[in-house]
Design an enzyme around this catalytic site. Structure first.
Site, PDB file in Angstrom:
ATOM      1  N   ASP A 262     -55.661 -86.662  17.415  1.00  0.00           N
ATOM      2  CA  ASP A 262     -54.242 -85.793  18.293  1.00  0.00           C
ATOM      3  C   ASP A 262     -53.950 -84.622  17.595  1.00  0.00           C
ATOM      4  OD1 ASP A 262     -54.249 -84.025  21.085  1.00  0.00           O
ATOM      5  OD2 ASP A 262     -53.444 -85.408  22.086  1.00  0.00           O
TER       6      ASP A 262
HETATM    7  C1  BGC Z   1     -53.497 -81.469  23.543  1.00  0.00           C
HETATM    8  C2  BGC Z   1     -55.375 -81.867  23.008  1.00  0.00           C
HETATM    9  C3  BGC Z   1     -56.331 -81.462  22.701  1.00  0.00           C
HETATM   10  C4  BGC Z   1     -54.779 -80.610  21.173  1.00  0.00           C
HETATM   11  C5  BGC Z   1     -55.682 -79.156  20.693  1.00  0.00           C
HETATM   12  C6  BGC Z   1     -53.317 -80.900  21.531  1.00  0.00           C
HETATM   13  O1  BGC Z   1     -51.803 -81.249  21.691  1.00  0.00           O
HETATM   14  O2  BGC Z   1     -53.007 -83.146  23.362  1.00  0.00           O
HETATM   15  O3  BGC Z   1     -56.033 -82.436  24.357  1.00  0.00           O
HETATM   16  O4  BGC Z   1     -57.180 -81.228  22.361  1.00  0.00           O
HETATM   17  O5  BGC Z   1     -54.238 -80.125  21.452  1.00  0.00           O
HETATM   18  O6  BGC Z   1     -55.541 -77.801  21.095  1.00  0.00           O
END
Ligand code: BGC
Length: 735
Positions: A262
């Site tokens: 993530d």
């Molecule tokens: C989120 C993800 C997301 C990523 C990119 C993160 O903060 O938890 O679900 O895909 O950001 O935007």
């Protein structure tokens, strides 16, 4: 030269050119051969380069070899706008306004895997058109508490329902040559302290509740990517978690795709090397509001990794494994010459979004058949509530979208009412802080901008002479509501909505409430309102979908993918377990008793149960039958039930099968969902719905033996129209 010999020479040249084509570029060759060939040609520097980001959403390819970059996109409800290279800020493109599909709770509420396939196909085509080869979604974390700010991005409280719904989404996205990146693996069930909190959960709950949807995504959906979660499990961050990523995901489930971190979820180079992470994104750049900009070389899996290799402190075995996975991703997507081209923001996609929304809207209550709107009687509708106009595709965090258009509930109702010659008046009734302020810490409280008393008074006054009042409220993706990065503080409706509803109900009984949310909300006024809908975040065609249901053009057929408790105390995570924990740990003491499993156990009457949803027609269930009273461990039994449409409209019913283990050596839920089927029935029509029960449906995870067990003994197959509306039971025995 004679033509014949010229042609001969040309053919020879072409054949030898083909013969010289490196294996990795030859799409007729098996992917694994291409992977090994490319790997053998890469330098260590090139290998390290492709396993971490080069910008907010991309990672480099191998320019020297013509291997393209990987481009990721959020996900999961539409294709995110283009952002600047190293910022979250929009890049200002004019060609990136997408179709917004309903939020995943809405999809889950359709209880229709065909909708899931349609969703996957449509959003996959949008990703492909925009040249993204990894879609960051779908999400399938389990709904543990109604306070989780990201529940709207997931598929409800039940592992079986989430499993059945997640698989077709993935399969269809990937048919377009775009990888689905299932998220957030695993145990990411709250937003408060998400980056540090360590989840303490027993193995039974892990296996029976929190992992099955991911397992289905990998084994049945064949997901090519998975995203690690922010939180910790067993004291280790999930983005580099030996037990989750290496032992379970890769070894036990045989996952051959990439584990993507993530954004900002990586915290340690050594763990990132050894504990199953393959690609690092979002670390230490300005976009995460800390660290330096353009710091990609400083990523845990960048120069620090290379340094360790050069110093001989770590080998390259893990590196090669990561690179193989990234190459596999490339050959499956960007370097698959046969993948289609996709399409973007088309009418077809908007209509798909509408169909999914229509199947997901849940009619929670409809006393005395108050709805659909009878346009012979109703000539003046008052619509109240900010959510009738509030843009729901914006906000909520990373799923926020720049859309081609978003038809609001009010616009949908206006258009449909006009056709019927019905007048519509609108009053906001309450107000939230302005959308533009939602990211600003300490946003001005609504009462400071608006006079809430006046807004409410105007709505109540207008309600007095309306034939029908439709209140459209709920949550709105502001911080602390259905929004990434934070959880809700309690279950109540924000901005004084309860008072507006109560005061309107006091002057006009012809009141319907439409809740727009991705979470259960408290309804202290439930007995005063004859009709209530849960209408989710429905995207581009939200308004037309809602109007088609309210006016009866479409018969509601959605069912709740999670329990609506009366109060927080009725939720096991709050009563027995912890939320949000003590800042270091959060204990899931409730174990497997999540959602209806807890309500059943404690005989708690929910406000609206799991699986509940009404229709404008009525269904009558016959007595369920079973083909055999006994089942052997490797056999199966078949349960059938007749369902008849006894009303005067065509409608769809979700027939649910629950299984009860009457006696077991370990505590088991009273019943568990093990099958469902959505059937369409014309008035008077009867269909027989059939479910097959196998050993898997009877099994529980024995944490001592660390395996799934089906214990011989008595079971019951229970047919229900919801978790509490039980239509019939049949007993059988596992020998
Ligand atoms: C989120 C993800 C997301 C990523 C990119 C993160 O903060 O938890 O679900 O895909 O950001 O935007």
């Amino acid at each position: 030269m004679k033509l014949k010999s010229f042609l001969g020479l040309a053919l020879l040249a072409a054949t030898s050119a083909f013969a010289n084509t490196p294996v990795y570029l030859d799409a007729t060759k098996p992917i694994e051969e291409r992977v090994e060939d490319a790997l053998a040609r890469m330098t260590t520097e090139e290998k390290v380069a492709i396993i971490h980001a080069q910008s907010k959403f991309s990672s480099p390819g191998v320019p020297r070899l013509g291997i393209p970059e990987n481009w990721m996109t959020d996900g999961p409800h539409g294709i995110r706008q283009e952002v600047l290279w190293d910022e979250w800020q929009g890049a200002g493109w004019t060609s990136d306004s997408c179709t917004a599909f309903p939020a995943l709770t809405a999809l889950a509420a359709s209880w229709n895997p065909e909708m899931s396939a349609l969703y996957g196909k449509s959003i996959g085509e949008e990703a492909r058109y925009r040249n993204k080869n990894v879609l960051l979604g779908p999400g399938c974390n389990i709904y543990r508490t109604p306070l989780n700010g990201r529940n709207f991005e997931y598929m409800g409280e039940d592992p079986y329902l989430a499993s059945r719904m997640v698989v077709p989404y993935i399969q269809e996205v990937q048919k377009v040559g775009v990888a689905a990146c299932v998220k957030h693996f695993a145990l990411n069930n709250q937003e408060i302290n998400r980056g540090v909190i360590n989840v303490i959960v027993d193995d039974r709950a892990l296996r029976e509740i929190y992992l099955p949807a991911f397992e289905a995504a990998v084994k049945e959906g064949g997901a090519w990517a998975i995203m690690g979660a922010y939180n910790k499990y067993k004291g280790q961050h999930c983005c580099h978690n030996q037990y989750l990523l290496n032992d379970i995901l890769k070894k036990e489930w045989g996952f051959d795709g990439v584990v993507v971190s993530d954004w900002g979820g990586v915290h340690d180079t050594k763990e990132a090397i050894t504990n199953g992470l393959d690609m690092e994104f979002g670390s230490w750049t300005d976009g995460m509001r800390f660290g330096a900009s353009n710091a990609y070389d400083k990523y845990y899996l960048a120069q620090p990794y290379l340094q360790l290799i050069k110093e001989g402190k770590v080998g390259t075995k893990e590196l090669d494994d990561k690179v193989r996975r990234v190459l596999r991703l490339t050959f499956r997507t960007t370097m698959n010459p046969n993948r289609p081209y996709g399409s973007f923001a088309t009418e077809e996609h908007a209509m798909a979004a509408r169909t999914i929304a229509q199947e997901g809207i849940v009619m929670l209550k409809n006393d005395n058949n108050f709805f659909p709107i009878d346009t012979k009687r109703v000539k003046r509708i008052l619509v109240v509530g900010e959510n009738a106009e509030h843009r729901m595709t914006i906000g909520g965090g990373s799923s926020s979208l720049k859309v081609k258009y978003e038809l609001s509930p009010l616009k949908g109702i206006l258009a449909r009412a006009k056709e019927a010659g019905v007048e519509v008046v609108y009053k906001t009734g309450y107000a939230s802080p302005a959308v533009a302020e939602q990211d600003v810490k300490g946003a001005v409280a609504p009462e400071k901008i608006f006079d809430l008393d006046q807004l409410r008074a105007e709505a109540v006054e207008a309600a007095k002479d309306a034939d029908l009042v439709i209140f459209i409220g709920g949550l709105n993706k502001n911080d602390g509501q259905d929004c990434e990065g934070n959880d809700r503080k309690d279950m109540s409706l924000p901005y004084g909505q309860d008072r507006v509803i109560e005061e309107i109900a006091a002057v006009n009984k012809n009141l319907a409430v439409v809740i727009i949310s991705g979470n259960a909300v408290a309804m202290p006024w439930v007995d005063k309102v004859p009709t209530i809908f849960e209408a989710w975040y429905n995207g581009t065609e939200a308004g037309s979908a809602l109007a088609s249901i309210l006016f009866g053009d479409v018969n509601p057929s959605g069912k709740l993918p999670f329990t609506f408790p009366v109060k927080l105390d009725d939720v096991a995570a709050h009563k027995l377990g912890e939320h949000p924990g003590d800042g270091v740990n959060v204990r899931y003491n409730e174990s497997i008793f999540v959602g209806y499993r807890y309500a059943d156990k404690e005989k708690i009457r929910p406000l609206f149960p799991f699986g509940h949803g009404l229709s404008y027609t009525t269904f009558e269930y016959g007595k369920p039958t079973i083909d055999s009273k006994t089942m052997t461990a490797d056999g199966k039994v078949t349960v059938s039930v007749d369902v008849k449409n006894t009303g005067s409209r065509t409608g769809k019913e979700v027939v649910q099968l629950y299984v009860a283990d009457k006696k077991a050596s370990l505590a088991r839920p009273v019943k568990e969902l093990k099958g469902f089927d959505k059937v369409e029935l014309a008035p008077g029509e009867t269909k027989t719905v059939t479910f097959t029960i196998d050993k898997k449906a009877l099994s529980f995870y024995d944490d001592k033996r660390q395996e799934w067990i089906a214990e011989p003994g008595k079971f019951e197959a229970i047919i229900g129209a919801s978790a509490t509306d039980i239509k019939g039971k049949v007993a059988f025995e596992l020998k």
